[in-house]
Motif scaffolding. Sequence first.
Motif, short mmCIF file in Angstrom:
data_model
loop_
_atom_site.label_atom_id
_atom_site.label_comp_id
_atom_site.label_asym_id
_atom_site.label_seq_id
_atom_site.Cartn_x
_atom_site.Cartn_y
_atom_site.Cartn_z
N LEU A 246 0.81 -1.10 0.17
CA LEU A 246 0.09 -0.19 0.06
C LEU A 246 0.85 1.16 -0.04
O LEU A 246 0.65 2.21 -0.73
N PHE A 247 1.68 1.26 0.84
CA PHE A 247 2.98 2.56 1.10
C PHE A 247 3.48 2.78 -0.52
O PHE A 247 3.58 3.83 -0.95
N ILE A 248 4.04 1.45 -1.30
CA ILE A 248 4.71 1.82 -2.58
C ILE A 248 3.72 2.20 -3.60
O ILE A 248 3.74 3.09 -4.40
N CYS A 249 2.32 1.75 -3.52
CA CYS A 249 1.09 2.08 -4.43
C CYS A 249 0.82 3.62 -4.30
O CYS A 249 0.86 4.42 -5.31
N LEU A 250 0.83 4.00 -3.17
CA LEU A 250 0.38 5.38 -2.82
C LEU A 250 1.27 6.30 -3.07
O LEU A 250 1.20 7.41 -3.60
N GLY A 251 2.61 5.97 -2.67
CA GLY A 251 3.79 6.75 -2.91
C GLY A 251 3.99 6.95 -4.61
O GLY A 251 4.33 8.45 -4.88
N ASN A 252 3.81 6.18 -5.19
CA ASN A 252 4.11 6.17 -6.86
C ASN A 252 2.62 6.91 -7.57
O ASN A 252 2.87 7.79 -8.25
N VAL A 253 1.63 6.85 -6.91
CA VAL A 253 0.55 7.44 -7.43
C VAL A 253 0.69 8.92 -7.03
O VAL A 253 0.33 9.93 -7.84
N TYR A 254 1.36 9.22 -5.86
CA TYR A 254 1.48 10.64 -5.53
C TYR A 254 2.35 11.33 -6.20
O TYR A 254 2.36 12.60 -6.49
N LEU A 255 3.48 10.72 -7.00
CA LEU A 255 4.51 10.91 -7.73
C LEU A 255 4.13 11.27 -9.43
O LEU A 255 4.88 11.35 -10.04
N HIS A 256 2.78 11.11 -9.67
CA HIS A 256 2.39 11.17 -10.99
C HIS A 256 2.51 12.80 -11.25
O HIS A 256 2.18 13.76 -10.88
N GLY A 257 3.30 12.76 -12.36
CA GLY A 257 3.89 14.07 -12.77
C GLY A 257 5.32 14.17 -12.72
O GLY A 257 6.10 14.72 -13.40
N LEU A 258 5.88 13.51 -11.41
CA LEU A 258 7.37 13.25 -11.80
C LEU A 258 7.80 12.30 -12.10
O LEU A 258 8.92 12.12 -12.55
N ARG A 259 6.96 11.17 -12.37
CA ARG A 259 7.25 10.02 -13.22
C ARG A 259 6.29 9.66 -14.06
O ARG A 259 4.97 10.01 -13.83
N ASN A 260 6.41 9.12 -15.17
CA ASN A 260 5.55 8.83 -16.30
C ASN A 260 4.63 7.88 -15.94
O ASN A 260 5.04 6.86 -15.16
N LEU A 261 3.59 7.37 -16.74
CA LEU A 261 2.77 6.30 -16.32
C LEU A 261 3.52 4.82 -16.32
O LEU A 261 3.41 4.15 -15.47
N TRP A 262 4.51 4.56 -17.38
CA TRP A 262 5.34 3.26 -17.38
C TRP A 262 6.22 3.19 -16.11
O TRP A 262 6.29 2.14 -15.66
N GLN A 263 6.62 4.16 -15.75
CA GLN A 263 7.53 4.18 -14.43
C GLN A 263 6.79 3.73 -13.26
O GLN A 263 7.19 3.01 -12.65
N ILE A 264 5.71 4.45 -13.31
CA ILE A 264 4.49 4.07 -12.07
C ILE A 264 4.24 2.61 -12.03
O ILE A 264 4.15 1.95 -11.10
#
Length: 292
Positions: A246-264
């Motif tokens: 859950l922590f990893i998923c929420l952290g990566n969703v929060y970073l949308h904009g600093l990472r593209n969709l494929w990286q997330i």
Amino acid sequence: VRDGLPLSASTDFYHAQDFLECRRRLKTLASRLAQYPGRGTSEGLHFRIHFSSSGHVACMAICSHQCPAAMAFCFLETLWWEFTASYDNTRIGLAVRPYAFLEFDSIIQKVKWHFNYASSTQMGSSLEKIQEELEFQPPVLLSLEDTDLANGMMNGHRQMHLEPAPTFRMEPVTALGILSLILNIMCAALNLIRGIHLAEHSLQVAHEEIGNILAFFIPFVACIFQCYLYLFYSPARTMKVVLMLLFICLGNVYLHGLRNLWQILFHIGVAFLSSYQTLTRQLQEKPADCGV
């Protein structure tokens, strides 16, 4: 082991005074197993109390002096395997009343009958294995007086040397599991590097990026902890795995904009793979040559 709550026991009708006294001391000893090493023996006049604890559950037995220690501890280890195969850690942890698993008595009786009437040659390599372990690390020896404690302190007896209980034996690491570890470490490294760079930029330019910094560092810690959960057994493992995912998923969703969709998707996919590998890597099954 945590609270000394008896979970199951066999029924006996042996009413010798020394045996009854030994059984009374066993109850006292059971309430303090957390203070002793994984294996131990309490000496009596005609009987011995042998105990073996591993993880959250301990097995105890009263044996005559004629019973070899290796045979007694082999019996206890067999009982432990049978019990943990019948009841999972969650169900054991939820037990609140004494003898909550009294139906396990039937298995205790079968195992006890086997060990009482089988010869040492029938025990095979399991008995030799226990004998080697006892020679390498002898069980702690207690007199029955050592189990009489007042206010949690020894009554003038020497302080017992405490050692960790035996660790759980996990199934071997698979090739896919090794791949998940490598990918997890790579994701953790990427999170750490990006987090450090962002923190340096925040200190020099602006301070409003603290959320993004945490969104890198929290998944970094979660990735490292996922590796630990895969390699080593931990209580409440399922809950911890879900929490890290859950922590990893929420952290990566929060970073949308600093990472593209494929990286997330890559980071979340690695987290799911690692979680699946951790949950499917179970405790090692009982060896086939245990003699029961």
